[in-house]
Design a protein around this motif. Structure first.
Motif, PDB file in Angstrom:
ATOM      1  N   PRO A   1       0.800  -1.234   0.000  1.00  0.00           N
ATOM      2  CA  PRO A   1       0.000   0.000   0.000  1.00  0.00           C
ATOM      3  C   PRO A   1       0.827   1.276   0.000  1.00  0.00           C
ATOM      4  O   PRO A   1       0.351   2.326  -0.432  1.00  0.00           O
ATOM      5  CB  PRO A   1      -0.823  -0.119   1.284  1.00  0.00           C
ATOM      6  N   ASN A   2       2.065   1.203   0.468  1.00  0.00           N
ATOM      7  CA  ASN A   2       2.899   2.404   0.536  1.00  0.00           C
ATOM      8  C   ASN A   2       3.919   2.491  -0.590  1.00  0.00           C
ATOM      9  O   ASN A   2       4.822   3.324  -0.551  1.00  0.00           O
ATOM     10  CB  ASN A   2       3.629   2.450   1.888  1.00  0.00           C
ATOM     11  N   ARG A   3       3.761   1.607  -1.588  1.00  0.00           N
ATOM     12  CA  ARG A   3       4.762   1.570  -2.652  1.00  0.00           C
ATOM     13  C   ARG A   3       4.078   1.218  -3.967  1.00  0.00           C
ATOM     14  O   ARG A   3       3.587   0.109  -4.137  1.00  0.00           O
ATOM     15  CB  ARG A   3       5.798   0.517  -2.311  1.00  0.00           C
ATOM     16  N   ALA A   4       4.039   2.169  -4.870  1.00  0.00           N
ATOM     17  CA  ALA A   4       3.354   1.966  -6.149  1.00  0.00           C
ATOM     18  C   ALA A   4       4.313   1.326  -7.151  1.00  0.00           C
ATOM     19  O   ALA A   4       4.926   2.005  -7.965  1.00  0.00           O
ATOM     20  CB  ALA A   4       2.831   3.288  -6.682  1.00  0.00           C
ATOM     21  N   ALA A   5       4.453   0.005  -7.075  1.00  0.00           N
ATOM     22  CA  ALA A   5       5.336  -0.710  -7.988  1.00  0.00           C
ATOM     23  C   ALA A   5       4.553  -1.159  -9.228  1.00  0.00           C
ATOM     24  O   ALA A   5       3.419  -1.619  -9.106  1.00  0.00           O
ATOM     25  CB  ALA A   5       5.946  -1.927  -7.289  1.00  0.00           C
ATOM     26  N   PRO A   6       5.144  -0.998 -10.411  1.00  0.00           N
ATOM     27  CA  PRO A   6       4.435  -1.429 -11.632  1.00  0.00           C
ATOM     28  C   PRO A   6       4.363  -2.947 -11.712  1.00  0.00           C
ATOM     29  O   PRO A   6       5.386  -3.628 -11.756  1.00  0.00           O
ATOM     30  CB  PRO A   6       5.304  -0.851 -12.756  1.00  0.00           C
ATOM     31  N   ARG A   7       3.147  -3.479 -11.712  1.00  0.00           N
ATOM     32  CA  ARG A   7       2.979  -4.934 -11.736  1.00  0.00           C
ATOM     33  C   ARG A   7       1.973  -5.395 -12.784  1.00  0.00           C
ATOM     34  O   ARG A   7       1.984  -6.554 -13.166  1.00  0.00           O
ATOM     35  CB  ARG A   7       2.539  -5.443 -10.364  1.00  0.00           C
ATOM     36  N   MET A   8       1.092  -4.486 -13.217  1.00  0.00           N
ATOM     37  CA  MET A   8       0.081  -4.876 -14.187  1.00  0.00           C
ATOM     38  C   MET A   8       0.082  -3.928 -15.377  1.00  0.00           C
ATOM     39  O   MET A   8       0.421  -2.748 -15.255  1.00  0.00           O
ATOM     40  CB  MET A   8      -1.301  -4.921 -13.521  1.00  0.00           C
ATOM     41  N   HIS A   9      -0.289  -4.466 -16.524  1.00  0.00           N
ATOM     42  CA  HIS A   9      -0.212  -3.712 -17.762  1.00  0.00           C
ATOM     43  C   HIS A   9      -1.266  -2.614 -17.851  1.00  0.00           C
ATOM     44  O   HIS A   9      -2.406  -2.815 -17.413  1.00  0.00           O
ATOM     45  CB  HIS A   9      -0.442  -4.656 -18.951  1.00  0.00           C
ATOM     46  N   PRO A  10      -0.915  -1.489 -18.457  1.00  0.00           N
ATOM     47  CA  PRO A  10      -1.968  -0.564 -18.879  1.00  0.00           C
ATOM     48  C   PRO A  10      -2.766  -1.232 -19.991  1.00  0.00           C
ATOM     49  O   PRO A  10      -2.236  -2.049 -20.744  1.00  0.00           O
ATOM     50  CB  PRO A  10      -1.179   0.643 -19.405  1.00  0.00           C
ATOM     51  N   ALA A  11      -4.035  -0.925 -20.079  1.00  0.00           N
ATOM     52  CA  ALA A  11      -4.891  -1.603 -21.057  1.00  0.00           C
ATOM     53  C   ALA A  11      -5.687  -0.589 -21.858  1.00  0.00           C
ATOM     54  O   ALA A  11      -6.051   0.479 -21.360  1.00  0.00           O
ATOM     55  CB  ALA A  11      -5.831  -2.581 -20.353  1.00  0.00           C
TER      56      ALA A  11
ATOM     57  N   GLN B   1      -1.494 -18.597 -20.484  1.00  0.00           N
ATOM     58  CA  GLN B   1      -2.034 -17.937 -21.662  1.00  0.00           C
ATOM     59  C   GLN B   1      -1.220 -16.720 -22.107  1.00  0.00           C
ATOM     60  O   GLN B   1      -1.708 -15.870 -22.851  1.00  0.00           O
ATOM     61  CB  GLN B   1      -3.490 -17.540 -21.378  1.00  0.00           C
ATOM     62  N   ALA B   2       0.031 -16.640 -21.621  1.00  0.00           N
ATOM     63  CA  ALA B   2       0.932 -15.539 -21.984  1.00  0.00           C
ATOM     64  C   ALA B   2       0.352 -14.189 -21.610  1.00  0.00           C
ATOM     65  O   ALA B   2       0.530 -13.194 -22.317  1.00  0.00           O
ATOM     66  CB  ALA B   2       1.276 -15.578 -23.475  1.00  0.00           C
ATOM     67  N   LEU B   3      -0.341 -14.144 -20.477  1.00  0.00           N
ATOM     68  CA  LEU B   3      -0.949 -12.892 -20.008  1.00  0.00           C
ATOM     69  C   LEU B   3      -0.252 -12.344 -18.770  1.00  0.00           C
ATOM     70  O   LEU B   3      -0.772 -11.455 -18.105  1.00  0.00           O
ATOM     71  CB  LEU B   3      -2.436 -13.119 -19.707  1.00  0.00           C
ATOM     72  N   GLY B   4       0.925 -12.877 -18.463  1.00  0.00           N
ATOM     73  CA  GLY B   4       1.666 -12.406 -17.300  1.00  0.00           C
ATOM     74  C   GLY B   4       2.404 -11.107 -17.579  1.00  0.00           C
ATOM     75  O   GLY B   4       2.287 -10.499 -18.644  1.00  0.00           O
ATOM     76  N   ASN B   5       3.191 -10.677 -16.600  1.00  0.00           N
ATOM     77  CA  ASN B   5       3.872  -9.389 -16.644  1.00  0.00           C
ATOM     78  C   ASN B   5       4.922  -9.349 -17.761  1.00  0.00           C
ATOM     79  O   ASN B   5       5.848 -10.153 -17.786  1.00  0.00           O
ATOM     80  CB  ASN B   5       4.544  -9.141 -15.288  1.00  0.00           C
ATOM     81  N   GLN B   6       4.761  -8.393 -18.671  1.00  0.00           N
ATOM     82  CA  GLN B   6       5.711  -8.205 -19.771  1.00  0.00           C
ATOM     83  C   GLN B   6       6.219  -6.765 -19.819  1.00  0.00           C
ATOM     84  O   GLN B   6       6.656  -6.273 -20.854  1.00  0.00           O
ATOM     85  CB  GLN B   6       5.043  -8.596 -21.093  1.00  0.00           C
ATOM     86  N   LEU B   7       6.157  -6.082 -18.676  1.00  0.00           N
ATOM     87  CA  LEU B   7       6.587  -4.693 -18.608  1.00  0.00           C
ATOM     88  C   LEU B   7       8.098  -4.575 -18.758  1.00  0.00           C
ATOM     89  O   LEU B   7       8.856  -5.444 -18.325  1.00  0.00           O
ATOM     90  CB  LEU B   7       6.157  -4.087 -17.278  1.00  0.00           C
ATOM     91  N   ALA B   8       8.520  -3.465 -19.346  1.00  0.00           N
ATOM     92  CA  ALA B   8       9.951  -3.234 -19.521  1.00  0.00           C
ATOM     93  C   ALA B   8      10.653  -2.995 -18.188  1.00  0.00           C
ATOM     94  O   ALA B   8      11.810  -3.364 -18.003  1.00  0.00           O
ATOM     95  CB  ALA B   8      10.181  -2.050 -20.455  1.00  0.00           C
ATOM     96  N   GLN B   9       9.943  -2.378 -17.239  1.00  0.00           N
ATOM     97  CA  GLN B   9      10.513  -2.110 -15.916  1.00  0.00           C
ATOM     98  C   GLN B   9       9.542  -2.610 -14.843  1.00  0.00           C
ATOM     99  O   GLN B   9       8.877  -1.814 -14.172  1.00  0.00           O
ATOM    100  CB  GLN B   9      10.791  -0.620 -15.751  1.00  0.00           C
ATOM    101  N   PRO B  10       9.455  -3.925 -14.678  1.00  0.00           N
ATOM    102  CA  PRO B  10       8.526  -4.466 -13.678  1.00  0.00           C
ATOM    103  C   PRO B  10       9.016  -4.203 -12.269  1.00  0.00           C
ATOM    104  O   PRO B  10      10.213  -3.992 -12.035  1.00  0.00           O
ATOM    105  CB  PRO B  10       8.533  -5.967 -13.995  1.00  0.00           C
ATOM    106  N   GLY B  11       8.103  -4.213 -11.337  1.00  0.00           N
ATOM    107  CA  GLY B  11       8.491  -4.051  -9.945  1.00  0.00           C
ATOM    108  C   GLY B  11       9.246  -5.274  -9.440  1.00  0.00           C
ATOM    109  O   GLY B  11       9.202  -6.346 -10.047  1.00  0.00           O
ATOM    110  N   PRO B  12       9.952  -5.149  -8.332  1.00  0.00           N
ATOM    111  CA  PRO B  12      10.675  -6.294  -7.759  1.00  0.00           C
ATOM    112  C   PRO B  12       9.696  -7.358  -7.280  1.00  0.00           C
ATOM    113  O   PRO B  12       8.505  -7.095  -7.098  1.00  0.00           O
ATOM    114  CB  PRO B  12      11.448  -5.671  -6.593  1.00  0.00           C
TER     115      PRO B  12
END
Length: 250
Positions: free
Chosen positions: A150-160, A202-213
């Motif tokens: 809750p105190n850390r906005a880490a990128p984990r899900m794709h924008p859609a 289904q290849a729907l997992g995280n594919q972000l260039a800079q994913p969170g830890p």
């Protein structure tokens, strides 16, 4: 005036890895296939409704073979997957009477450019049909990821992408006629881990260039607990996959 490159949201290497991993996982009899199965059934119904029997088709991103097999009844089919195909470059073959893209355009960095290349690969009066998981999907998973840290906005899900943006993109790509519509797939889960496994299948997992830890053990437990808080009386969390279908005629 220099042309600015599109923002690098997704990593091509992670996209390829996700597709290759999904193809391997699909060999298991209990692998999740419900998104592609529903999308293929929907595409075939649309083709039958329009009475389209394309002599030459291109199918991009299909993990199975159901759509390719259907199209091969009436014509030739070229079948490719993103680990050997770059949607952000011009097609090296064509023209095609029908091009289908199953999900992969959701994770390209230059979506306007990809749509331009696909339109350029169509024959006159050719048809493009794209399906992807759009905005409004996986609300319970998104909530669980926020609750995990809750105190850390880490990128984990794709924008859609949403319906309005998709419509504007087809117009920008120069399609003569186009339609965008949305329809849901709802799936019940009794735990977060099974949902994550289904996404990987289904290849729907995280594919972000800079994913969170990676989540810590404590954060993962918070995510699991937050996910189950949204369960119904039968203990199931009903996740919704909002499928966008983009249809455009060259």
């Amino acid at each position: 005036m220099a042309v600015r490159p599109p923002p690098r949201i997704f990593a091509p290497t992670r996209r390829r890895s996700a597709r290759l991993r999904a193809l391997t996982r699909q060999a298991a009899p209990d692998a999740a296939r419900f998104v592609e199965e529903a999308v293929v059934e929907d595409m075939i119904e649309r083709l039958q409704f329009t009475r389209l029997a394309p002599p030459r088709s291109l199918v991009i991103g299909e993990l199975g073979r159901a759509l390719s097999d259907y199209l091969s009844i009436t014509g030739d089919v070229v079948r490719v997957d993103p680990f050997s195909f770059d949607e952000e470059r011009p097609l090296d073959s064509g023209p095609f009477d029908f091009i289908a893209n199953l999900g992969t355009l959701a994770t390209v960095n230059d979506l306007p450019g990809a749509l331009l290349h696909l339109r350029a690969g169509l024959a006159p009066d050719g048809l493009l049909m794209v399906s992807l998981v759009g905005a409004g999907s996986l609300a319970h998973l998104r909530g669980a990821m926020i609750a995990a840290e809750p105190n850390r906005a880490a990128p984990r899900m794709h924008p859609a992408i949403d319906t309005r943006s998709a419509t504007a993109l087809l117009e920008r790509a120069g399609f003569r006629r186009f339609v965008v519509d949305s329809w849901p797939i709802s799936v019940g889960y009794r735990g977060l881990d099974r949902l994550v496994e289904d996404l990987r299948d289904q290849a729907l997992g995280n594919q972000l260039a800079q994913p969170g830890p990676a989540l810590s053990r404590a954060a993962l437990e918070r995510a699991r607990a937050a996910f189950l808080k949204t369960a119904d009386e039968e203990g199931r969390v009903v996740e919704r996959f909002e499928i966008l279908t983009l249809t455009g005629w060259a």
